[in-house]
Enzyme design. Structure first.
Site, mmCIF file in Angstrom:
data_model
loop_
_atom_site.group_PDB
_atom_site.id
_atom_site.type_symbol
_atom_site.label_atom_id
_atom_site.label_comp_id
_atom_site.label_asym_id
_atom_site.label_seq_id
_atom_site.Cartn_x
_atom_site.Cartn_y
_atom_site.Cartn_z
ATOM 1 N N PHE A 1 -7.878 -7.148 2.970
ATOM 2 C CA PHE A 1 -8.929 -6.868 1.992
ATOM 3 C C PHE A 1 -8.391 -6.302 0.690
ATOM 4 C CE2 PHE A 1 -8.502 -2.570 3.629
ATOM 5 C CZ PHE A 1 -8.901 -1.743 2.601
ATOM 6 N N LYS A 2 -7.225 -5.692 0.743
ATOM 7 C CA LYS A 2 -6.699 -5.030 -0.452
ATOM 8 C C LYS A 2 -6.193 -6.007 -1.505
ATOM 9 C CE LYS A 2 -5.876 -0.884 2.188
ATOM 10 N NZ LYS A 2 -4.954 0.117 2.734
ATOM 11 N N ASP A 3 -6.152 -7.297 -1.152
ATOM 12 C CA ASP A 3 -5.793 -8.305 -2.146
ATOM 13 C C ASP A 3 -6.741 -8.276 -3.336
ATOM 14 O OD1 ASP A 3 -3.486 -9.543 -1.054
ATOM 15 O OD2 ASP A 3 -4.707 -10.686 0.344
ATOM 16 N N ALA B 1 -5.951 -5.023 -5.526
ATOM 17 C CA ALA B 1 -4.587 -5.067 -6.059
ATOM 18 C C ALA B 1 -4.442 -6.147 -7.122
ATOM 19 C CB ALA B 1 -3.591 -5.299 -4.922
ATOM 20 N N THR C 1 -1.848 -1.947 2.077
ATOM 21 C CA THR C 1 -1.841 -1.664 0.641
ATOM 22 C C THR C 1 -0.530 -2.118 0.014
ATOM 23 O OG1 THR C 1 -3.335 0.225 0.867
ATOM 24 C CG2 THR C 1 -1.975 0.144 -1.101
#
Length: 433
Positions: free
Chosen positions: A106-108, A111, A141
């Site tokens: 999900f952190k794509d 970021a 992350t």
């Protein structure tokens, strides 16, 4: 839009300064002065809009005063080159699959958005000199930030991660890249990594020598874009005629993800309530039960990305709501031990033939335990189960297919810098760069 610090000693900060600095000078986290309500007609037609169209509307509410429309639209559309599908797992429980980006986590979203927004400000100001991004990671992350910033001109990234406490595949995703990415293997926990990053921001000598910022969810440009997929998840549920009484469950570690969802609710997103699913690091649940916030050293679990003993974004949650009672009115909490996580993975697969990762397992189980009659639940499946291959295969006793994207990362050669958890050593290393 101006930003202030959760510690209340800094205010009137521009978006550019908030993004470039990451952390306020009083050690607080930046918050926008105003959280704009989305117009009613936006929600009336949201089910007719694409992910990119929804995200651009939300991004405009956050960043439209500071970034021209053409540039902001390009940033959003470049960020969201992948889908976030809503998948029915069983009656009244849906998975919002956030793992279809480049690093399958999900952190794509945050970021990639931050890398493009920071690049926009660097190009706009044309001040020259490197911007050094420091990021602490408990797993996903680091890979999302490293890949989001890979090759971006004028930016150098240092990824700090706890030695032996991330999965092998996760480690491959940020230690094999090279170029402008440096992996730093800290002999400690995620909390030690996060402490090193925060200490660096507060060190006058370091900041005099190099321009530092953070890509952890303490940075407003990292956590705010995560609101995009909450709106999109709701839109997909509305297409199915199931948007009334929507409950969203978020596997929670550093609390940036759920905080973005809470911002969405403040913007008018019709979510009935949220559930924060914890592993054995249940500091937030203890706060809900007692009204007292008591951080403690984190312990290692199956759901390693949630192994956080002092969630940074708790300060934002408290600032947003102002009281324990107000927080409890919108957010419930739960805790799952490693055996319970493993059992959830087994039970979900047996009942639905759906493979959960350890973090999504906490979300699925929380909805099984906490949904009330008439409610429809969405849990955020935050990473592809193959990122935790050994754990998931051992629990299920079956092979898990490794997506091609992950296989490519595994072909690289590990490059990392060993580091103690002492700030003096980390400072000396950065000063030598």
């Amino acid at each position: 839009m101006k930003y202030y610090s959760t510690n209340k000693k800094v205010s009137g900060v521009s978006l550019e300064e908030a993004v470039v600095k990451g952390l306020a000078s009083d050690k607080g986290l930046f918050m926008p002065d105003v959280i704009k309500k989305m117009p009613a007609e936006f929600f009336d037609t949201i089910d007719k809009l694409s992910f990119q169209e929804i995200a651009y509307a939300v991004a405009d509410a956050f960043f439209g005063e500071d970034v021209d429309a053409e540039s902001l639209k390009k940033i959003v559309y470049d960020t969201l080159s992948f889908d976030v599908p809503l998948v029915k797992v069983e009656d009244n429980i849906y998975s919002l699959e956030l793992f279809h980006g480049p690093t399958l986590a999900f952190k794509d979203v945050g970021a990639r958005f931050m890398s493009r927004l920071l690049g926009y400000f660097i190009k706009k100001e044309n001040k020259g000199g490197l911007v050094n991004v420091l990021v602490a990671t408990s797993g996903d992350t680091g890979s999302a930030v490293a890949n989001g910033f890979l090759g971006v001109e004028g930016i150098r990234v240092f990824v700090l991660y706890p030695k032996g406490k991330v999965s092998k595949i996760q480690e491959c995703q940020f230690t094999t890249l090279g170029k402008n990415i440096t992996a730093i293997e800290v002999d400690g926990t995620f909390d030690d990594c996060q402490r090193l990053v925060k200490s660096a921001f507060m060190d006058e000598a370091l900041n005099a020598k190099m321009k530092l910022t953070s890509a952890n969810s303490i940075n407003v440009a990292r956590f705010l874009p995560q609101a995009f997929y909450y709106f999109y998840g709701y839109a997909q549920l509305k297409r199915l005629g199931l948007a009334d009484n929507c409950v969203i469950c978020v596997p929670s570690g550093n609390f940036g993800n759920i905080t973005a969802g809470l911002f969405g609710k403040r913007m008018g997103l019709p979510v009935k309530r949220f559930i924060a699913a914890n592993n054995s690091n249940d500091i937030f649940l203890q706060y809900l039960n007692t009204g007292v916030y008591t951080p403690r050293p984190s312990v290692a679990t199956l759901a390693n990305a949630m192994d956080v003993g002092d969630p940074s974004n708790f300060a934002r949650v408290l600032d947003l709501y102002g009281s324990h009672a107000a927080i409890c009115a919108d957010i419930a909490g739960c805790r799952y031990s490693d055996p319970q996580i493993a059992e959830a993975i087994q039970n979900c697969y047996k009942a639905n033939e759906y493979i959960l990762d350890p973090h999504g397992a906490c979300g699925w189980q929380a909805l099984k335990d906490g949904l009330k009659p008439g409610e429809t639940g969405i849990f955020l499946e935050t990473a592809h189960p193959a990122k935790f291959l050994e754990k998931v295969e051992a629990i299920l006793g079956i092979g898990v297919e490794i997506p091609q994207k992950l296989q490519e990362f595994m072909k690289g050669t590990k490059q990392s810098v060993p580091m103690t958890k002492e700030f003096a050593d980390f400072k000396a290393y950065l000063m030598s760069k």
